[in-house]
Design a protein around this motif. Sequence first.
Motif, short mmCIF file in Angstrom:
data_model
loop_
_atom_site.label_atom_id
_atom_site.label_comp_id
_atom_site.label_asym_id
_atom_site.label_seq_id
_atom_site.Cartn_x
_atom_site.Cartn_y
_atom_site.Cartn_z
N GLN A 23 0.85 -1.18 0.00
CA GLN A 23 0.00 0.00 0.00
C GLN A 23 0.89 1.24 0.00
N PRO A 24 0.35 2.41 -0.37
CA PRO A 24 1.17 3.62 -0.34
C PRO A 24 1.80 3.83 1.03
N GLU A 25 3.01 4.33 1.04
CA GLU A 25 3.77 4.54 2.27
C GLU A 25 2.89 5.19 3.33
N PHE A 26 2.90 4.60 4.54
CA PHE A 26 2.00 5.03 5.60
C PHE A 26 2.76 5.01 6.92
N CYS A 27 3.21 6.18 7.36
CA CYS A 27 3.90 6.32 8.65
C CYS A 27 5.09 5.38 8.77
N ASP A 28 5.71 5.04 7.63
CA ASP A 28 6.90 4.19 7.58
C ASP A 28 6.68 2.83 8.21
N TRP A 29 5.58 2.17 7.78
CA TRP A 29 5.34 0.78 8.15
C TRP A 29 5.72 -0.12 6.98
N ALA A 30 5.41 -1.41 7.09
CA ALA A 30 5.92 -2.41 6.14
C ALA A 30 5.15 -2.39 4.81
N PHE A 31 5.72 -3.06 3.80
CA PHE A 31 5.16 -3.22 2.47
C PHE A 31 4.76 -1.88 1.84
N PRO A 32 5.66 -0.89 1.82
CA PRO A 32 5.30 0.42 1.28
C PRO A 32 5.74 0.62 -0.16
N TYR A 33 5.12 1.56 -0.83
CA TYR A 33 5.64 2.16 -2.05
C TYR A 33 5.24 3.62 -2.02
N PHE A 34 5.98 4.46 -2.73
CA PHE A 34 5.66 5.88 -2.76
C PHE A 34 4.48 6.13 -3.69
N ARG A 35 3.74 7.19 -3.44
CA ARG A 35 2.53 7.46 -4.19
C ARG A 35 2.78 7.76 -5.66
N ASN A 36 3.99 8.15 -5.99
CA ASN A 36 4.29 8.39 -7.41
C ASN A 36 4.77 7.13 -8.11
N GLN A 37 4.72 5.98 -7.41
CA GLN A 37 5.13 4.70 -7.99
C GLN A 37 3.90 3.83 -8.28
N ASP A 38 3.81 3.35 -9.51
CA ASP A 38 2.70 2.48 -9.92
C ASP A 38 3.14 1.03 -9.80
N ARG A 39 2.62 0.35 -8.78
CA ARG A 39 3.00 -1.02 -8.48
C ARG A 39 2.13 -2.05 -9.20
N TYR A 40 1.02 -1.63 -9.81
CA TYR A 40 0.01 -2.58 -10.24
C TYR A 40 -0.20 -2.67 -11.75
N ASN A 41 0.32 -1.74 -12.50
CA ASN A 41 0.11 -1.72 -13.95
C ASN A 41 1.44 -1.85 -14.68
N PRO A 42 1.47 -2.59 -15.80
CA PRO A 42 2.70 -2.68 -16.59
C PRO A 42 3.07 -1.30 -17.15
N PRO A 43 4.32 -1.10 -17.52
CA PRO A 43 4.78 0.24 -17.92
C PRO A 43 3.92 0.90 -18.97
N HIS A 44 3.46 0.15 -19.98
CA HIS A 44 2.69 0.78 -21.06
C HIS A 44 1.27 1.13 -20.65
N LEU A 45 0.84 0.66 -19.47
CA LEU A 45 -0.50 0.97 -18.97
C LEU A 45 -0.46 1.71 -17.64
N ALA A 46 0.72 2.12 -17.22
CA ALA A 46 0.89 2.77 -15.92
C ALA A 46 0.24 4.15 -15.92
N THR A 47 -0.03 4.65 -14.73
CA THR A 47 -0.58 5.99 -14.58
C THR A 47 0.36 7.02 -15.20
N PRO A 48 -0.15 7.88 -16.09
CA PRO A 48 0.71 8.89 -16.69
C PRO A 48 1.43 9.74 -15.63
#
Length: 351
Positions: free
Chosen positions: A154-179
């Motif tokens: 999930q998006p980084e949350f108070c520096d807990w586990a399993f984070p990614y930054f909000r500007n990182q698209d973890r779920y879509n392949p590059p050609h379908l990622a959020t612009p």
Amino acid sequence: MTSSTSALPSYVKSRFLILSDTHSALPSTSPSNNVAFRSPLPEADVVLHCGDLTMVGQLHEYEKALVMLSNIKAELKLVIAGNHDITLDEEYYDRKGMYMHRLKEKDERITRQAREMWTGEQARKAGVTYLDEGVHSFVLKSGAKLRVYASPYQPEFCDWAFPYFRNQDRYNPPHLATPGAVPIAQNAVPDFPAIDVMMTHGPPIGRRDETRRNEHVGCEHLLRAARRCRPRLHCFGHIHEGWGAERVRWKNFDDEDKDIGGKWEEWIESAEWIETDEKKMVEEGAVFLDLSRDGDGEKELVFGKETLMVNASIMSVRYKPWQGPWVVDLDLERDGKGEFAEPLSPCSTNP
């Protein structure tokens, strides 16, 4: 006498028990405790636990979670981690585990022990299957085929586990990622119709993700992936005050238009909140919802057009285990082996 599979319906009604964010709590056993999260939990074909099994990933906390899960009557019990299950995120624990567990020196064994608990003999005896991020497929005894996409991130949350930054698209392949986003997907969500159920710890943006400060804190990239995938069910937790469910109807889009633009609010045709009766939920020990073809009172869920979104956080915003689990009936495709299918056979997994 055996019946031919061609005479069987192409779908199988299947029951899901959905819960999340139990944080080591056990169902109440007190007859005077007027809460929905109580023993015994409802029976189901499949249990889905969407993470935050513990408060801070201690081994004794995992033991309690396994006890809870072992007492549920279900053929298949699927579990993912959440941001509080810090010892199941080895990279995170290496970085911050000593601080989070108030240790003077690093415990090199605990992440290995934690993973062994959820993938080894203890989990097997509890009937639990732990899912890493990716696609997992099963065949139930009924012949129902279940295809699951799982992710504890999930998006980084108070520096807990399993984070990614909000500007990182973890779920879509590059050609379908959020612009404008940085594509980082290692196990991208597949396109429709590859998945029946999405299990994520965090919610997609705008879907049962509103905090008590009226902020939407879900993930835009996850909603983009869910719209492209269009599962029957997307379940999650993480935002305790977002508990509840809604029936999302997607806007149409062409195959060439998967890289959808515009605001996320424009991707959805309608979102119908599922009304709940708290008194009935407490009496029955869950919220029951039947969206199958044989459902009584609710319209059948249209696969490919609709997705049931469920935030199944058991803990309230004040960390009280007062919120009820969800029991949802849905139709799954028949595997083709009919009533003679092998139970719980994993067809494919990409951890």
